[in-house]
Design a protein around this motif. Structure first.
Motif, PDB file in Angstrom:
ATOM      1  N   ILE A 134      -0.738   1.061  -4.743  1.00 32.60           N
ATOM      2  CA  ILE A 134      -1.127   1.510  -3.399  1.00 32.60           C
ATOM      3  C   ILE A 134       0.122   1.994  -2.688  1.00 32.60           C
ATOM      4  O   ILE A 134       1.123   1.270  -2.586  1.00 32.60           O
ATOM      5  N   TYR A 135       0.078   3.238  -2.242  1.00 38.86           N
ATOM      6  CA  TYR A 135       1.159   3.850  -1.480  1.00 38.86           C
ATOM      7  C   TYR A 135       0.694   4.007  -0.034  1.00 38.86           C
ATOM      8  O   TYR A 135      -0.478   4.308   0.220  1.00 38.86           O
ATOM      9  N   SER A 136       1.601   3.836   0.915  1.00 39.88           N
ATOM     10  CA  SER A 136       1.227   3.964   2.319  1.00 39.88           C
ATOM     11  C   SER A 136       2.406   4.441   3.156  1.00 39.88           C
ATOM     12  O   SER A 136       3.542   4.009   2.944  1.00 39.88           O
ATOM     13  N   LYS A 137       2.119   5.303   4.120  1.00 36.78           N
ATOM     14  CA  LYS A 137       3.127   5.711   5.094  1.00 36.78           C
ATOM     15  C   LYS A 137       3.378   4.602   6.110  1.00 36.78           C
ATOM     16  O   LYS A 137       4.439   4.547   6.727  1.00 36.78           O
ATOM     17  N   GLU A 138       2.360   3.754   6.296  1.00 30.28           N
ATOM     18  CA  GLU A 138       2.469   2.627   7.220  1.00 30.28           C
ATOM     19  C   GLU A 138       2.942   1.387   6.454  1.00 30.28           C
ATOM     20  O   GLU A 138       2.869   1.341   5.217  1.00 30.28           O
ATOM     21  N   PRO A 139       3.413   0.371   7.161  1.00 32.84           N
ATOM     22  CA  PRO A 139       3.843  -0.849   6.482  1.00 32.84           C
ATOM     23  C   PRO A 139       2.734  -1.458   5.628  1.00 32.84           C
ATOM     24  O   PRO A 139       1.555  -1.380   5.971  1.00 32.84           O
TER      25      PRO A 139
ATOM     26  N   GLY B 159      -0.881  -0.541   7.898  1.00 31.00           N
ATOM     27  CA  GLY B 159      -0.932  -0.267   9.323  1.00 31.00           C
ATOM     28  C   GLY B 159      -0.735  -1.515  10.149  1.00 31.00           C
ATOM     29  O   GLY B 159      -0.535  -2.613   9.623  1.00 31.00           O
ATOM     30  N   ASN B 160      -0.796  -1.337  11.449  1.00 30.25           N
ATOM     31  CA  ASN B 160      -0.528  -2.438  12.367  1.00 30.25           C
ATOM     32  C   ASN B 160      -1.667  -2.618  13.361  1.00 30.25           C
ATOM     33  O   ASN B 160      -2.313  -1.646  13.771  1.00 30.25           O
ATOM     34  N   ASN B 161      -1.910  -3.867  13.722  1.00 29.72           N
ATOM     35  CA  ASN B 161      -2.815  -4.226  14.820  1.00 29.72           C
ATOM     36  C   ASN B 161      -4.192  -3.602  14.657  1.00 29.72           C
ATOM     37  O   ASN B 161      -4.808  -3.696  13.618  1.00 29.72           O
ATOM     38  N   ASP B 162      -4.679  -2.901  15.700  1.00 31.51           N
ATOM     39  CA  ASP B 162      -6.036  -2.365  15.696  1.00 31.51           C
ATOM     40  C   ASP B 162      -6.222  -1.217  14.714  1.00 31.51           C
ATOM     41  O   ASP B 162      -7.355  -0.823  14.424  1.00 31.51           O
ATOM     42  N   HIS B 163      -5.124  -0.658  14.221  1.00 36.83           N
ATOM     43  CA  HIS B 163      -5.227   0.487  13.315  1.00 36.83           C
ATOM     44  C   HIS B 163      -5.064   0.089  11.848  1.00 36.83           C
ATOM     45  O   HIS B 163      -4.970   0.951  10.976  1.00 36.83           O
TER      46      HIS B 163
END
Length: 239
Positions: free
Chosen positions: A81-86, A104-108
């Motif tokens: 799994i690759y992600s631009k977000e953490p 991603g973080n929090n609500d996203h």
């Protein structure tokens, strides 16, 4: 969030084969151009890095083929799994064929679970498992995932229209459908790659078959199409 799903058939680098090197580079270029927020890649190679993406990998796969090159820097994994977000990784029951992350973080944020319901035990001298064992493992793993903002995507090694996999198809429909999972790829007959998601997400799918090997074409990067998954929520424009 835009998520790419693709079984890339373990591309190889540094093997000495120009053809294999070209395929490795073309797959990497395709993923860079697709510019998804995250990717769930099956039959992955740790040697493939994507600029500006973090990466999590399932445990190194024990399933090896005599037709593949596994020398450095190639390391074969069933799921990446690759992600631009953490990426925040979670433990799973079967760390070879499954990989759970939160991106991603929090609500996203989204929970992404990539998996393979593998058929490769039949060629392994060290495994007593069969396809139905792996199917039941993955059904149980999915049942244990969070029931909000969760997407499952991977290679199930089944599709509607395969008589030999009809029982497996029915098991997923009965057990996970009754458990509240949506299965937008349930009736597809043109791919073994599937998507499941919790019902608080809306999911749109786009398939690119131009990358798939075809008997009528000499080109093609994989035995599988690329799947673009766009997720949205009833409460927000985008997840």
């Amino acid at each position: 969030m835009k998520i790419g799903l693709w079984n890339i058939d373990h591309p190889e680098t540094a093997s000495g084969s120009k053809r294999k090197q070209t395929r490795f580079e073309q797959i990497s270029d395709y993923l860079a151009l697709a510019n998804c927020d995250a990717y769930i890649i099956t039959e992955a190679n740790a040697a493939m890095t994507l600029h500006d993406y973090s990466c999590a990998l399932s445990v190194e796969s024990p399933f090896k083929s005599s037709r593949r090159f596994y020398g450095s820097p190639n390391i074969y994994h069933q799921v990446a799994i690759y992600s631009k977000e953490p990426i925040d990784r979670s433990e799973v029951f079967d760390p070879i064929n499954g990989l759970q992350t939160t991106v991603g973080n929090n609500d996203h944020s989204l929970v992404l679970y990539g998996n393979v319901i593998t058929i490769k035990d039949q060629w392994s001298k060290t495994s007593d498992f069969n396809y139905n064992d792996r199917l039941n493992q993955q059904i149980e793993a999915i049942r244990n995932l969070p029931r909000e903002r969760t997407l499952v995507a991977g290679d199930f090694n089944l599709r509607l229209g395969w008589p030999q996999k009809l029982s497996a198809h029915n098991s997923i429909k009965a057990e996970l459908g009754a458990d509240g999972w949506s299965w937008p790829t349930e009736e597809r007959q043109d791919t073994v790659q599937h998507v499941l998601h919790t019902r608080d997400l809306n999911v749109d799918l786009r398939f690119d078959f131009s990358v798939k090997h075809d008997k009528g074409r000499a080109n093609g990067l994989s035995d599988h199409p690329f799947v673009e998954i766009s997720t949205s929520s009833a409460n927000k424009a985008n997840t």
